[in-house]
Motif scaffolding. Structure first.
Motif, short mmCIF file in Angstrom:
data_model
loop_
_atom_site.label_atom_id
_atom_site.label_comp_id
_atom_site.label_asym_id
_atom_site.label_seq_id
_atom_site.Cartn_x
_atom_site.Cartn_y
_atom_site.Cartn_z
N ILE A 64 -9.11 -7.22 4.01
CA ILE A 64 -8.08 -6.17 4.10
C ILE A 64 -7.65 -5.74 2.71
CG2 ILE A 64 -5.72 -5.65 4.84
CD1 ILE A 64 -6.20 -7.57 7.21
N ASN A 65 -7.40 -6.72 1.85
CA ASN A 65 -6.99 -6.39 0.48
C ASN A 65 -8.09 -5.65 -0.28
OD1 ASN A 65 -4.46 -7.57 0.83
ND2 ASN A 65 -5.16 -9.57 0.12
N TYR A 66 -9.32 -6.05 -0.03
CA TYR A 66 -10.47 -5.36 -0.64
C TYR A 66 -10.48 -3.89 -0.22
CZ TYR A 66 -15.39 -4.16 -1.59
OH TYR A 66 -16.55 -3.55 -2.01
N LEU A 67 -10.40 -3.64 1.09
CA LEU A 67 -10.46 -2.26 1.58
C LEU A 67 -9.28 -1.44 1.07
CD1 LEU A 67 -11.60 -2.97 5.26
CD2 LEU A 67 -13.00 -2.07 3.39
N LYS A 68 -8.10 -2.02 1.07
CA LYS A 68 -6.92 -1.31 0.56
C LYS A 68 -7.11 -0.91 -0.90
CE LYS A 68 -3.25 -3.41 3.41
NZ LYS A 68 -2.06 -4.31 3.35
N ASP A 123 -4.65 0.61 12.56
CA ASP A 123 -3.30 1.02 12.20
C ASP A 123 -3.31 2.10 11.12
OD1 ASP A 123 -2.29 -0.79 14.01
OD2 ASP A 123 -1.84 -2.32 12.51
N PHE A 124 -4.19 1.93 10.16
CA PHE A 124 -4.29 2.91 9.07
C PHE A 124 -4.72 4.28 9.61
CE2 PHE A 124 -6.96 5.07 5.87
CZ PHE A 124 -6.00 5.28 4.88
N LEU A 125 -5.72 4.29 10.46
CA LEU A 125 -6.23 5.55 11.01
C LEU A 125 -5.24 6.18 11.99
CD1 LEU A 125 -10.01 4.71 11.57
CD2 LEU A 125 -8.96 5.97 9.68
N MET A 159 0.86 -1.20 0.00
CA MET A 159 0.00 0.00 0.00
C MET A 159 0.89 1.23 0.00
SD MET A 159 -3.13 0.93 2.60
CE MET A 159 -2.09 1.31 4.00
N ASN A 160 0.75 2.05 -1.02
CA ASN A 160 1.63 3.20 -1.16
C ASN A 160 0.95 4.52 -0.84
OD1 ASN A 160 -0.07 3.21 -3.31
ND2 ASN A 160 1.51 3.31 -4.91
N TYR A 161 -0.01 4.49 0.07
CA TYR A 161 -0.65 5.73 0.52
C TYR A 161 -0.93 5.60 2.01
CZ TYR A 161 -4.87 2.83 0.25
OH TYR A 161 -5.78 1.82 0.43
N LYS A 162 -1.26 6.72 2.65
CA LYS A 162 -1.58 6.72 4.06
C LYS A 162 -2.73 7.67 4.34
CE LYS A 162 2.23 9.98 5.04
NZ LYS A 162 2.64 10.15 3.64
N LYS A 163 -3.24 7.64 5.54
CA LYS A 163 -4.42 8.43 5.88
C LYS A 163 -4.23 9.90 5.57
CE LYS A 163 -5.37 9.96 9.98
NZ LYS A 163 -5.74 10.13 11.41
N GLU A 164 -3.05 10.43 5.86
CA GLU A 164 -2.81 11.86 5.70
C GLU A 164 -2.96 12.31 4.24
OE1 GLU A 164 -1.16 9.96 7.94
OE2 GLU A 164 -2.34 11.02 9.45
N ASP A 165 -2.81 11.38 3.31
CA ASP A 165 -2.94 11.73 1.90
C ASP A 165 -4.36 12.19 1.56
OD1 ASP A 165 -0.27 11.08 1.45
OD2 ASP A 165 -0.76 9.00 0.93
N PHE A 166 -5.34 11.82 2.38
CA PHE A 166 -6.73 12.20 2.14
C PHE A 166 -7.06 13.58 2.69
CE2 PHE A 166 -6.53 7.65 1.82
CZ PHE A 166 -7.49 7.29 0.89
N GLY A 167 -6.17 14.16 3.46
CA GLY A 167 -6.40 15.47 4.05
C GLY A 167 -6.84 15.39 5.49
#
Length: 446
Positions: A376-380, A441-443, A1-9
């Protein structure tokens, strides 16, 4: 996964969703009236394995446990619905104090734990007493619904800032009043057309009622949607896909935006003229503060001479040699990007939230762990497409996973498991799935 929560603003809204019928149980407890689902589950061959929602996930008795788990998972917003018949046992008239008290306790416990409640007013559980008067087919539902909305908003306006008027009106009118596979089990255009029109009107009536009581409230509604593609490049398949798209993606939003019903694609909708009263065209128009869109998959559509009114059929995922969930829904992450883009293009849409997105898989607890890697893969993969859409849309403002716990999945009973929390239906034991810990963990990313 090459993104994180902060990328959404930093202002992006993250949450989890649930509904009353599917989770609460206590279906006739402390003055609650019967809903259409209380009757529907008693009908023969309507619910898989003869399951019912009478106890469901027992949220009524275990709401503190579930909210504690939301807190543990670091989820800041909880979308859930109110049971109309728990608050107004007969649909109108006398209020049930115990019903209001229950929701006060749920909302208060959310707020104590720094979790913001997002309230859905109608998630398919019409009081049975009103269905006996015709339900959504009876135009009086406009008055009944307005009364219910006013009771709820007056009671909770000091605690709730976000309201959603209806949940997926295409589903509850189509499945409940045309196909007969959901409560109340009615069939045919004679039921669907008036139910559809009255639901469109109630979207606006609910919005206006809330705003009159609390002008500062953020008010929206939610639409089910699926990305529709033709099975082949043939003109007949393309036209079939055009019709299905109009039915499942345009039918409820366009009249609310002042665009009228999509009769261009669906000529049978002209039958609605019989039910349109003077001023309905202006009454149904509403500028929501936001809309919720609920996407899980895409539908591949082919022409069919055997399907009345739309001459189209859906090609099931399991016959197309694609990866699909336990619901036979294709895992097609690009669908959510396409649907965000579609609704973003409507000039009258101010903000968009994904108010449901998730997947059902046959989960099991092994040594205290639910290793649901497929979810998990679906949500990602879907979140990657949400981020892609957000980069091109200033309207996209939030994302809610469906669902908090495993629950009563309507006609599918308890077979389907969408939750981030596993429910043992014998003991009601809760086990946070690995997907729940992944979401935590993502949040928690900084």
């Amino acid at each position: 996964m090459n993104y994180k929560k902060e990328d959404f603003g930093e202002d992006f809204i993250w949450g989890i969703s649930a509904s009353a019928v599917q989770t609460e149980g206590a279906h006739d407890h402390l003055g609650k009236g019967l809903s259409i689902w209380d009757e529907f589950v008693t009908k023969k061959n309507k619910i898989l394995n003869k399951d019912n929602h009478y106890v469901a996930a027992d949220f009524y008795n275990q709401y503190k446990t579930d909210i504690d788990l939301i807190k543990q998972m670091g989820i800041p917003n909880f979308r859930f619905s109110l049971s109309w018949s728990r608050i107004l046992p007969n649909g109108i008239g006398e209020v049930n104090p115990a019903g209001l008290d229950f929701y006060h306790k749920v909302i208060d416990y959310c707020l104590e734990n720094d979790i913001q409640p997002f309230i859905t007013l109608y998630h398919w559980d019409l009081p049975l007493a009103l269905e006996k008067k015709g339900g959504w087919v009876n135009r009086e539902v406009l008055t009944w619904f307005e009364e219910y909305v006013k009771v709820c908003v007056t009671a909770f306006k000091d605690k709730v800032t976000h309201w959603m008027v209806l949940n997926e009106p295409m589903v509850f009118t189509g499945a409940g009043y045309f196909l007969g596979v959901h409560a109340p089990g009615k069939k045919g255009l004679k039921n669907f057309i008036p139910a559809m029109h009255h639901a469109v009107l109630c979207q606006a009536i609910g919005y206006n009622a809330i705003k009159l009581i609390d002008a500062k409230a953020q008010v929206g509604t939610t639409f089910s949607c699926s990305y529709v593609t033709p099975h082949s490049s043939s003109i007949r398949d393309k036209k079939a896909a055009f019709r299905v798209d109009a039915l499942i993606n345009r039918l409820f939003i366009e009249p609310s935006l002042g665009l009228g019903y999509p009769e261009d694609a669906l000529p049978f909708l002209k039958k609605v003229k019989k039910y349109i009263m003077p001023n309905d065209d202006s009454l149904m128009k509403v500028t929501f503060d936001f809309i919720g869109i609920q996407n899980y998959t895409r539908e591949v559509v082919a022409y069919s001479i055997f399907t009345p009114f739309i001459n189209a059929k859906i090609i099931p995922a399991d016959t197309r040699k694609v990866f699909y969930t336990a619901m036979d829904w294709e895992v097609y992450p690009e669908a959510i990007f396409e649907m965000i883009t579609k609704y973003d293009a409507y000039e009258g849409v101010k903000k968009i939230m994904i108010t449901e997105n998730g997947a059902s898989f046959p989960d099991e607890v092994l040594d205290g762990v639910v290793a649901d890697d497929k979810r998990i893969n679906y949500l990602k993969s879907y979140l990657k497409q949400v981020l892609k859409a957000k980069s091109g849309s200033a309207k996209l403002s939030g994302y809610f996973v469906w669902s908090l716990t495993d629950n009563f999945e309507w006609g599918e009973g308890f077979k389907q498991r969408f939750g981030l929390i596993h429910i043992d239906y014998e003991t009601k034991k809760r086990t946070v799935k690995n997907s729940g810990w992944w979401y935590k963990d993502f949040l928690g990313d900084k």
